[in-house]
Write an enzyme that holds these catalytic residues in place. Sequence first.
Site, PDB file in Angstrom:
ATOM      1  N   SER A  87       0.808  -1.217   0.000  1.00 31.66           N
ATOM      2  CA  SER A  87       0.000   0.000   0.000  1.00 31.66           C
ATOM      3  C   SER A  87       0.845   1.273   0.000  1.00 31.66           C
ATOM      4  O   SER A  87       0.432   2.296  -0.553  1.00 31.66           O
ATOM      5  CB  SER A  87      -0.960   0.009   1.195  1.00 31.66           C
ATOM      6  OG  SER A  87      -0.257  -0.185   2.405  1.00 31.66           O
TER       7      SER A  87
ATOM      8  N   HIS B 248       1.304   4.829   4.207  1.00 29.58           N
ATOM      9  CA  HIS B 248       0.494   5.513   3.199  1.00 29.58           C
ATOM     10  C   HIS B 248       0.967   6.948   2.975  1.00 29.58           C
ATOM     11  O   HIS B 248       1.156   7.386   1.832  1.00 29.58           O
ATOM     12  CB  HIS B 248      -0.973   5.506   3.614  1.00 29.58           C
ATOM     13  CG  HIS B 248      -1.586   4.139   3.577  1.00 29.58           C
ATOM     14  ND1 HIS B 248      -2.919   3.919   3.816  1.00 29.58           N
ATOM     15  CD2 HIS B 248      -1.051   2.919   3.335  1.00 29.58           C
ATOM     16  CE1 HIS B 248      -3.180   2.634   3.719  1.00 29.58           C
ATOM     17  NE2 HIS B 248      -2.066   2.003   3.429  1.00 29.58           N
TER      18      HIS B 248
END
Length: 293
Positions: A191, A240
């Site tokens: 991610s 992230h």
Amino acid sequence: MDTDRLPGCYRHPERDTGIRCVRCDRPICPECMISASVGFQCPECVREGSGTGRRPAPHAPRTLAGGAVAADPRLVTKILIGINVALFLVAQAVPGLPVRLELLGRYVEYYGAPLEGVSTGEYHRLLTSVFLHTEWWHLIGNMIGLWVLGGPLEAALGRGRYLAVYLLSGLGGSALVYLLTAPNTATLGASGAIFGLLGATAVLARRMRYEMRPVIIMVALMLALTFVRIGGMSVSWQAHVGGLVTGALVTLGLLARGSGRKRVLVQWGSCVAVFLLAVLLIAVRTADLAALG
């Protein structure tokens, strides 16, 4: 007059582009380019058909970032997906493999087991963790994001530059996780790299003068989901945010205006600068953990 400015798309003059039709050599933006057996063609040449009026292109087609246009603009994306899927299957078949590849700063098991983690020299965890998933839904979600975001970016940047964005974004996300989380916090997943592609997409859209509201909404929504617990598992907001910022910074450098060696120097110099920044964060955290004993 800005001699370094890229030409505008012949259908959308306000959009700078480094891509040209392989038949007529007119500049075309990603919205207008149509994949051909080799390179891209403009809509008019596609309508004319391959059997009439073909003119050799005086220049080899280039991507927006100045790289060579590939026959398969999604090849690197397909390879990255294949690596992620293969490692997922291997991790299911080899017990204990994820423990040796996931990202953590330092971990001490009971009964005197030795230290493990990046702070003990296992720096491979900073990148191996980016290709590792333990849940099928985690893998599928990230691979969908990689396919949707990666394909257009690979076509616009070229294979080498696109791969640099992906790997540096993954490293940047890992570096921020390592810096800001407890040393025994286990983290894994692509991610961080995917968010890097999201940051790169925002920069590319801005450069191409696309409507930014949909991109801003998508970035805001993805960041909001970062702080939601899924299936009892917390999402690593550090990965992230670190990936998002890294991907944006790298792409800003890759889309620098200019031509020839000067542009290439700026592009790869910016990649090196971002890499060194990640190394600095890693070194600071390692020194901090060493001081704690």
